[in-house]
Design a protein around this motif. Sequence first.
Motif, PDB file in Angstrom:
ATOM      1  N   PRO A  21     -46.263 -82.276  11.838  1.00  0.00           N
ATOM      2  CA  PRO A  21     -45.088 -83.013  12.296  1.00  0.00           C
ATOM      3  C   PRO A  21     -45.208 -84.496  11.974  1.00  0.00           C
ATOM      4  O   PRO A  21     -46.285 -85.071  11.979  1.00  0.00           O
ATOM      5  N   GLY A  22     -44.067 -85.098  11.702  1.00  0.00           N
ATOM      6  CA  GLY A  22     -44.036 -86.515  11.403  1.00  0.00           C
ATOM      7  C   GLY A  22     -44.183 -87.352  12.660  1.00  0.00           C
ATOM      8  O   GLY A  22     -44.186 -86.853  13.783  1.00  0.00           O
ATOM      9  N   VAL A  23     -44.272 -88.641  12.457  1.00  0.00           N
ATOM     10  CA  VAL A  23     -44.446 -89.571  13.570  1.00  0.00           C
ATOM     11  C   VAL A  23     -43.234 -89.537  14.501  1.00  0.00           C
ATOM     12  O   VAL A  23     -43.388 -89.519  15.724  1.00  0.00           O
ATOM     13  N   LEU A  24     -42.040 -89.494  13.932  1.00  0.00           N
ATOM     14  CA  LEU A  24     -40.830 -89.474  14.753  1.00  0.00           C
ATOM     15  C   LEU A  24     -40.787 -88.225  15.635  1.00  0.00           C
ATOM     16  O   LEU A  24     -40.441 -88.304  16.820  1.00  0.00           O
ATOM     17  N   PHE A  25     -41.142 -87.085  15.074  1.00  0.00           N
ATOM     18  CA  PHE A  25     -41.154 -85.836  15.848  1.00  0.00           C
ATOM     19  C   PHE A  25     -42.178 -85.927  16.984  1.00  0.00           C
ATOM     20  O   PHE A  25     -41.926 -85.478  18.102  1.00  0.00           O
ATOM     21  N   THR A  26     -43.329 -86.514  16.711  1.00  0.00           N
ATOM     22  CA  THR A  26     -44.360 -86.677  17.737  1.00  0.00           C
ATOM     23  C   THR A  26     -43.872 -87.615  18.847  1.00  0.00           C
ATOM     24  O   THR A  26     -44.110 -87.363  20.028  1.00  0.00           O
ATOM     25  N   VAL A  27     -43.181 -88.678  18.471  1.00  0.00           N
ATOM     26  CA  VAL A  27     -42.630 -89.601  19.469  1.00  0.00           C
ATOM     27  C   VAL A  27     -41.609 -88.883  20.349  1.00  0.00           C
ATOM     28  O   VAL A  27     -41.611 -89.038  21.579  1.00  0.00           O
ATOM     29  N   VAL A  28     -40.750 -88.061  19.753  1.00  0.00           N
ATOM     30  CA  VAL A  28     -39.762 -87.296  20.519  1.00  0.00           C
ATOM     31  C   VAL A  28     -40.465 -86.321  21.461  1.00  0.00           C
ATOM     32  O   VAL A  28     -40.082 -86.189  22.625  1.00  0.00           O
TER      33      VAL A  28
ATOM     34  N   TYR B 191     -49.373 -75.322  23.413  1.00  0.00           N
ATOM     35  CA  TYR B 191     -48.375 -74.257  23.506  1.00  0.00           C
ATOM     36  C   TYR B 191     -46.945 -74.809  23.555  1.00  0.00           C
ATOM     37  O   TYR B 191     -46.184 -74.518  24.480  1.00  0.00           O
ATOM     38  N   PRO B 192     -46.547 -75.613  22.565  1.00  0.00           N
ATOM     39  CA  PRO B 192     -45.210 -76.215  22.614  1.00  0.00           C
ATOM     40  C   PRO B 192     -44.082 -75.182  22.590  1.00  0.00           C
ATOM     41  O   PRO B 192     -43.033 -75.399  23.193  1.00  0.00           O
ATOM     42  N   ARG B 193     -44.291 -74.043  21.931  1.00  0.00           N
ATOM     43  CA  ARG B 193     -43.236 -73.015  21.919  1.00  0.00           C
ATOM     44  C   ARG B 193     -43.014 -72.454  23.316  1.00  0.00           C
ATOM     45  O   ARG B 193     -41.875 -72.215  23.725  1.00  0.00           O
ATOM     46  N   LEU B 194     -44.085 -72.240  24.046  1.00  0.00           N
ATOM     47  CA  LEU B 194     -43.968 -71.773  25.422  1.00  0.00           C
ATOM     48  C   LEU B 194     -43.301 -72.837  26.289  1.00  0.00           C
ATOM     49  O   LEU B 194     -42.422 -72.527  27.102  1.00  0.00           O
ATOM     50  N   ALA B 195     -43.698 -74.085  26.111  1.00  0.00           N
ATOM     51  CA  ALA B 195     -43.107 -75.174  26.890  1.00  0.00           C
ATOM     52  C   ALA B 195     -41.602 -75.250  26.666  1.00  0.00           C
ATOM     53  O   ALA B 195     -40.828 -75.405  27.616  1.00  0.00           O
TER      54      ALA B 195
ATOM     55  N   ALA C 103     -35.936 -74.708  28.174  1.00  0.00           N
ATOM     56  CA  ALA C 103     -34.548 -74.544  27.718  1.00  0.00           C
ATOM     57  C   ALA C 103     -33.590 -74.155  28.850  1.00  0.00           C
ATOM     58  O   ALA C 103     -32.544 -74.794  29.010  1.00  0.00           O
ATOM     59  N   PRO C 104     -33.904 -73.148  29.675  1.00  0.00           N
ATOM     60  CA  PRO C 104     -32.960 -72.829  30.762  1.00  0.00           C
ATOM     61  C   PRO C 104     -32.879 -73.931  31.811  1.00  0.00           C
ATOM     62  O   PRO C 104     -31.817 -74.170  32.382  1.00  0.00           O
TER      63      PRO C 104
ATOM     64  N   ALA D  76     -33.534 -79.164  22.071  1.00  0.00           N
ATOM     65  CA  ALA D  76     -33.009 -78.552  20.849  1.00  0.00           C
ATOM     66  C   ALA D  76     -33.700 -79.115  19.604  1.00  0.00           C
ATOM     67  O   ALA D  76     -34.052 -78.359  18.695  1.00  0.00           O
ATOM     68  N   VAL D  77     -33.896 -80.419  19.562  1.00  0.00           N
ATOM     69  CA  VAL D  77     -34.572 -81.034  18.412  1.00  0.00           C
ATOM     70  C   VAL D  77     -36.000 -80.525  18.291  1.00  0.00           C
ATOM     71  O   VAL D  77     -36.471 -80.224  17.190  1.00  0.00           O
ATOM     72  N   LEU D  78     -36.687 -80.403  19.416  1.00  0.00           N
ATOM     73  CA  LEU D  78     -38.072 -79.933  19.386  1.00  0.00           C
ATOM     74  C   LEU D  78     -38.165 -78.446  19.071  1.00  0.00           C
ATOM     75  O   LEU D  78     -39.147 -77.987  18.473  1.00  0.00           O
ATOM     76  N   ALA D  79     -37.168 -77.664  19.470  1.00  0.00           N
ATOM     77  CA  ALA D  79     -37.206 -76.219  19.230  1.00  0.00           C
ATOM     78  C   ALA D  79     -36.789 -75.852  17.809  1.00  0.00           C
ATOM     79  O   ALA D  79     -37.173 -74.785  17.321  1.00  0.00           O
TER      80      ALA D  79
END
Length: 142
Positions: A15-22, A84-88, A93-94, A122-125
């Motif tokens: 992941p890029g720096v911007l994605f990590t910051v988000v 575990y970002p996918r689990l998070a 989401a709900p 949504a951006v992270l998923a």
Amino acid sequence: MNPTAQVPAVVLRRPGVLFTVVRVFAGVLLLATGLSGLSVVLGFASLFPVAPVEFMHLMIGSGFLAPAKGMETVAGLLLLFNRYPRLALALEAPVALNVLLFHLCFDRANLWMGVVLLSLVAVLAWPHRQFYAGWLRQLLTR
């Protein structure tokens, strides 16, 4: 037949720096709001202003707020530490949708909070959408 031929190839880029910051921003936001909600459940004052107090008392009395804020806190920690970002995101989401609906129905002045939270999720998923596609397909074909 090769058993790995059935699994679609997934290429995960760093992941890029911007994605990590988000991700870190979302983790801090979820952790702060989750802990604030848990403090209300435990009888302490909220760290953030809560407009519809009657609704919050109803949520506390029904037992809904504690697990929701617990999931929000856990999701925030998982995102913050990139574990575990996918689990998070699946946990969050709900909750993010409920936050958006809460502000849409009861606190329109702070609707932007729900929009920001759902947008962050949504951006992270989005990069993990192929992993959620199976879940969504099962839900839609029942």
